[in-house]
Design a protein around this motif. Structure first.
Motif, PDB file in Angstrom:
ATOM      1  N   ILE A 168     -11.452   2.517  -4.189  1.00 32.79           N
ATOM      2  CA  ILE A 168     -10.102   2.729  -4.359  1.00 32.79           C
ATOM      3  C   ILE A 168      -9.518   1.011  -4.140  1.00 32.79           C
ATOM      4  N   PHE A 169     -10.155   0.566  -3.049  1.00 39.95           N
ATOM      5  CA  PHE A 169      -9.660  -0.907  -2.788  1.00 39.95           C
ATOM      6  C   PHE A 169     -10.145  -1.783  -4.150  1.00 39.95           C
ATOM      7  N   LYS A 170     -11.100  -1.418  -4.763  1.00 38.41           N
ATOM      8  CA  LYS A 170     -11.308  -2.453  -6.099  1.00 38.41           C
ATOM      9  C   LYS A 170     -10.476  -2.143  -7.032  1.00 38.41           C
ATOM     10  N   GLN A 171      -9.589  -1.012  -7.122  1.00 42.69           N
ATOM     11  CA  GLN A 171      -8.724  -0.824  -8.211  1.00 42.69           C
ATOM     12  C   GLN A 171      -7.174  -1.429  -7.781  1.00 42.69           C
ATOM     13  N   LEU A 172      -7.365  -1.902  -6.558  1.00 42.11           N
ATOM     14  CA  LEU A 172      -6.041  -2.475  -6.154  1.00 42.11           C
ATOM     15  C   LEU A 172      -5.953  -3.910  -6.320  1.00 42.11           C
ATOM     16  N   LYS A 173      -4.494  -4.483  -6.757  1.00 45.58           N
ATOM     17  CA  LYS A 173      -4.561  -6.024  -7.255  1.00 45.58           C
ATOM     18  C   LYS A 173      -4.433  -6.714  -5.979  1.00 45.58           C
ATOM     19  N   ASN A 174      -4.754  -8.051  -6.057  1.00 44.53           N
ATOM     20  CA  ASN A 174      -4.413  -8.848  -4.655  1.00 44.53           C
ATOM     21  C   ASN A 174      -2.977  -8.786  -4.401  1.00 44.53           C
ATOM     22  N   ASN A 175      -2.737  -8.689  -2.975  1.00 41.62           N
ATOM     23  CA  ASN A 175      -1.343  -8.470  -2.414  1.00 41.62           C
ATOM     24  C   ASN A 175      -0.857  -7.231  -2.802  1.00 41.62           C
ATOM     25  N   GLY A 176      -1.488  -6.303  -3.145  1.00 40.49           N
ATOM     26  CA  GLY A 176      -1.405  -5.065  -3.439  1.00 40.49           C
ATOM     27  C   GLY A 176      -1.228  -4.150  -2.114  1.00 40.49           C
ATOM     28  N   ILE A 177      -0.596  -2.898  -2.219  1.00 41.86           N
ATOM     29  CA  ILE A 177      -0.429  -2.108  -1.149  1.00 41.86           C
ATOM     30  C   ILE A 177      -0.918  -0.723  -1.271  1.00 41.86           C
ATOM     31  N   ILE A 178      -1.458  -0.232  -0.425  1.00 45.29           N
ATOM     32  CA  ILE A 178      -1.828   1.288  -0.376  1.00 45.29           C
ATOM     33  C   ILE A 178      -1.130   2.012   0.840  1.00 45.29           C
ATOM     34  N   ILE A 179      -0.381   3.078   0.250  1.00 44.46           N
ATOM     35  CA  ILE A 179      -0.026   3.955   1.491  1.00 44.46           C
ATOM     36  C   ILE A 179      -0.528   5.290   1.494  1.00 44.46           C
ATOM     37  N   VAL A 180      -1.250   5.927   2.621  1.00 48.49           N
ATOM     38  CA  VAL A 180      -1.950   6.820   2.786  1.00 48.49           C
ATOM     39  C   VAL A 180      -1.799   7.667   4.029  1.00 48.49           C
ATOM     40  N   PRO A 181      -1.414   8.948   4.051  1.00 56.50           N
ATOM     41  CA  PRO A 181      -1.649   9.991   5.327  1.00 56.50           C
ATOM     42  C   PRO A 181      -3.427   9.906   5.574  1.00 56.50           C
TER      43      PRO A 181
ATOM     44  N   MET B 181       7.432   7.249   2.643  1.00 53.46           N
ATOM     45  CA  MET B 181       6.297   6.421   1.820  1.00 53.46           C
ATOM     46  C   MET B 181       6.881   5.636   0.710  1.00 53.46           C
ATOM     47  N   THR B 182       7.763   6.017  -0.177  1.00 54.77           N
ATOM     48  CA  THR B 182       8.399   5.318  -1.229  1.00 54.77           C
ATOM     49  C   THR B 182       8.950   4.048  -0.759  1.00 54.77           C
ATOM     50  N   GLU B 183       9.798   4.080   0.469  1.00 51.01           N
ATOM     51  CA  GLU B 183      10.311   2.707   1.005  1.00 51.01           C
ATOM     52  C   GLU B 183       8.926   1.745   1.341  1.00 51.01           C
ATOM     53  N   LEU B 184       8.025   2.439   2.018  1.00 42.63           N
ATOM     54  CA  LEU B 184       6.915   1.576   2.560  1.00 42.63           C
ATOM     55  C   LEU B 184       6.036   0.900   1.308  1.00 42.63           C
ATOM     56  N   LEU B 185       6.243   1.717  -0.001  1.00 32.64           N
ATOM     57  CA  LEU B 185       5.455   1.105  -0.894  1.00 32.64           C
ATOM     58  C   LEU B 185       6.154  -0.180  -1.643  1.00 32.64           C
ATOM     59  N   ASP B 186       7.554  -0.310  -1.200  1.00 34.59           N
ATOM     60  CA  ASP B 186       8.384  -1.490  -1.846  1.00 34.59           C
ATOM     61  C   ASP B 186       7.887  -1.833  -3.203  1.00 34.59           C
ATOM     62  N   LEU B 187       8.327  -0.910  -3.950  1.00 33.90           N
ATOM     63  CA  LEU B 187       7.861  -0.950  -5.319  1.00 33.90           C
ATOM     64  C   LEU B 187       9.121  -1.914  -6.142  1.00 33.90           C
ATOM     65  N   LYS B 188       8.495  -2.858  -7.082  1.00 30.12           N
ATOM     66  CA  LYS B 188       9.376  -3.768  -7.819  1.00 30.12           C
ATOM     67  C   LYS B 188       9.353  -3.077  -9.190  1.00 30.12           C
ATOM     68  N   GLU B 189      10.483  -3.832  -9.928  1.00 27.85           N
ATOM     69  CA  GLU B 189      10.550  -3.339 -11.257  1.00 27.85           C
ATOM     70  C   GLU B 189       9.366  -3.448 -12.185  1.00 27.85           C
ATOM     71  N   ASP B 190       8.501  -4.505 -12.141  1.00 29.99           N
ATOM     72  CA  ASP B 190       7.519  -4.612 -12.980  1.00 29.99           C
ATOM     73  C   ASP B 190       5.946  -4.057 -12.289  1.00 29.99           C
ATOM     74  N   HIS B 191       6.110  -3.285 -11.405  1.00 27.22           N
ATOM     75  CA  HIS B 191       4.811  -2.975 -10.868  1.00 27.22           C
ATOM     76  C   HIS B 191       4.251  -1.606 -11.469  1.00 27.22           C
ATOM     77  N   ILE B 192       2.971  -1.366 -11.540  1.00 32.01           N
ATOM     78  CA  ILE B 192       2.234  -0.177 -11.875  1.00 32.01           C
ATOM     79  C   ILE B 192       2.014   0.293 -10.604  1.00 32.01           C
ATOM     80  N   LEU B 193       2.014   1.738 -10.306  1.00 28.80           N
ATOM     81  CA  LEU B 193       1.818   2.634  -9.509  1.00 28.80           C
ATOM     82  C   LEU B 193       0.617   3.445  -9.944  1.00 28.80           C
ATOM     83  N   LEU B 194      -0.078   3.863  -8.980  1.00 33.07           N
ATOM     84  CA  LEU B 194      -1.292   4.722  -9.065  1.00 33.07           C
ATOM     85  C   LEU B 194      -0.765   6.010  -7.840  1.00 33.07           C
TER      86      LEU B 194
END
Ligand code: SAM
Length: 215
Positions: A162-175, A71-84
């Motif tokens: 939830i989609f409203k709380q995501l930035k443009n080009n943002g990613i959601i990973i979910v089971p 899941m972490t790899e799929l999130l593709d987190l960058k150093e400046d990202h904010i994650l929920l």
């Protein structure tokens, strides 16, 4: 004992992650660094580096290391990202993500688990994680929008709130799926469109709350 845990952690990374195709070096380094045994209750510490989820109390689990890594790899987190993160549990996933992005907001409905996670993160001196007690099925509008959103509990669907709380080009990973069986799914927000792709089958404890499972 800690030396043994260090050896077991290295083995876990090699056998459970690298051998199963987790490739992102930043993700692998985070798994080498964060001690999983510090995120589980005393009675299961000896199993901390096993290839399985483990009980953390209140009927909840810390996820299997491979699942956290995938899941972490799929999130593709960058150093400046904010994650929920939705579903703090032990705080282990938040600790891993904290090494890879700027800040993690993580929301947990069980206050005792939120406190357990807070202690675990404080003990390691991790300061870029904030734990909120509340219903994560509604997200956390106060700090939105997020670059990434991660569900670590099984969701029947992802609601508009939830989609409203995501930035443009943002990613959601979910089971996402049924109560006892889900598919790991990625959503990408592209302007007004939402694209998605499916990965593999999985089984998580259920998301409760307004947009969760009733039972
Ligand atoms: N990420 C966690 C870790 O690293 O230990 C594991 C999470 S555990 C598989 C799922 C968590 O989601 C549980 O702690 C559960 O209490 C929480 N949860 C379920 N429904 C929730 C909701 N509506 N809001 C917040 N947390 C929720």
């Amino acid at each position: 004992m800690n030396k043994n845990f260090d050896i077991l952690r290295k083995k876990m990374v090699e056998e459970q992650l690298i051998n199963r195709n987790i490739k992102d070096k930043r993700v692998l380094d985070a798994f080498l660094k964060i001690p999983r045994h510090d995120f589980v209750p005393d009675d299961v510490k000896k199993f901390a580096y096993d290839d399985s989820p483990l009980p953390i109390g209140f009927g909840q689990t810390i996820s299997q290391p491979y699942m956290v890594a995938a899941m972490t790899e799929l999130l593709d987190l960058k150093e400046d990202h904010i994650l929920l993160e939705i579903g703090t549990g032990s705080g282990y996933q938040a600790a891993i993500a904290s090494q890879l992005c700027k800040f993690v907001y993580t929301i947990e409905r069980i206050s005792e688990l939120a406190e357990f996670a807070r202690q675990n993160l404080d003990n390691l001196g991790i300061s870029n994680v904030e734990i909120i007690v509340g219903d994560g099925s509604l997200g956390y509008a106060d700090k939105a929008p997020y670059d990434r959103i991660l569900y670590t509990a099984a969701a029947p669907f992802v609601p508009d709130v939830i989609f409203k709380q995501l930035k443009n080009n943002g990613i959601i990973i979910v089971p996402e799926g049924e109560r006892h069986s889900q598919m790991l799914k990625k959503y990408i927000k592209k302007n007004s469109n939402i694209e998605s792709c499916l990965y593999f089958g999985c089984i998580f404890v259920p998301l409760k709350g307004e947009h969760g499972f009733e039972y």
